[in-house]
Scaffold this active site. Structure first.
Site, mmCIF file in Angstrom:
data_model
loop_
_atom_site.group_PDB
_atom_site.id
_atom_site.type_symbol
_atom_site.label_atom_id
_atom_site.label_comp_id
_atom_site.label_asym_id
_atom_site.label_seq_id
_atom_site.Cartn_x
_atom_site.Cartn_y
_atom_site.Cartn_z
ATOM 1 N N PRO A 140 18.860 19.480 5.082
ATOM 2 C CA PRO A 140 18.026 19.466 3.864
ATOM 3 C C PRO A 140 18.023 20.746 3.039
ATOM 4 O O PRO A 140 17.006 21.418 2.902
ATOM 5 C CB PRO A 140 16.641 19.138 4.414
ATOM 6 N N CYS A 141 19.151 21.040 2.424
ATOM 7 C CA CYS A 141 19.236 22.206 1.554
ATOM 8 C C CYS A 141 18.334 22.068 0.332
ATOM 9 O O CYS A 141 17.971 23.070 -0.289
ATOM 10 C CB CYS A 141 20.683 22.461 1.146
#
Length: 177
Positions: A140-141
């Site tokens: 989850p950048c």
């Protein structure tokens, strides 16, 4: 004699924010997730982070497809069940592992992420590694934002980043319309 290219498989998945591209391997791992609008970027990351590959059309394993589908349908914990692996440098992989420790609904700044991996002065390097993440959404950048709470760059586009964070119930300064 050179090693033959690894075969990876490209599938497509409809999502509420556009068509997703799923790249998987023979062992059932997700190797890349990106958007059709950013397909060139996905190919570039795959070339940079893997030995030679041959990319062919093929259906992703049901566990990966259903994990993404249920996430987009509202089961926010579904991403944690998706098996993934990447190439990249040891530093990049440490950043990507740290991204996976950010709980759903929360965000961190690049500075805090750098602190989490024990490199508090490496904010720019963390930002570059974040941007080179080939497994967007699953790693989850999108949960990394500016230190003032504002949205910062996202390889999939700012509109998608805003949608993903809103979907997850995270707090951030919204992009002006």
């Amino acid at each position: 004699m050179p090693k033959p290219p690894e075969t990876l498989y490209l599938d497509r998945l409809a999502t509420p924010v556009g068509e997703g591209l799923l790249v998987t391997d023979n062992e059932g791992y997700l190797r890349a997730f990106d958007w059709t609008t950013h397909e060139d970027r996905m190919h570039l990351l795959l070339r940079r982070q893997n030995p030679p590959i041959a990319l062919r059309e093929g259906r992703a394993p049901d566990a990966i497809r259903s994990g993404l589908e249920t996430y987009f349908a509202g089961d926010l914990g579904a991403l944690a069940k998706i098996r993934w692996r990447t190439g990249g440098t040891a530093f990049q992989r440490s950043v990507w592992a740290a991204l996976c420790t950010i709980p759903v609904g929360e965000t961190v700044s690049y500075g805090r992420l750098a602190e989490r991996i024990g490199k508090p002065k490496a904010m720019r390097a963390v930002g570059l590694a974040n941007g080179a993440n080939p497994v967007g959404v699953v790693v989850p950048c999108h949960r990394v934002i500016g230190s003032n709470g504002s949205l910062t760059g996202y390889g999939g586009g700012m509109d998608r980043k805003q949608w993903l964070l809103t979907h997850e119930g995270a707090s951030f300064l919204r992009v002006a319309a």
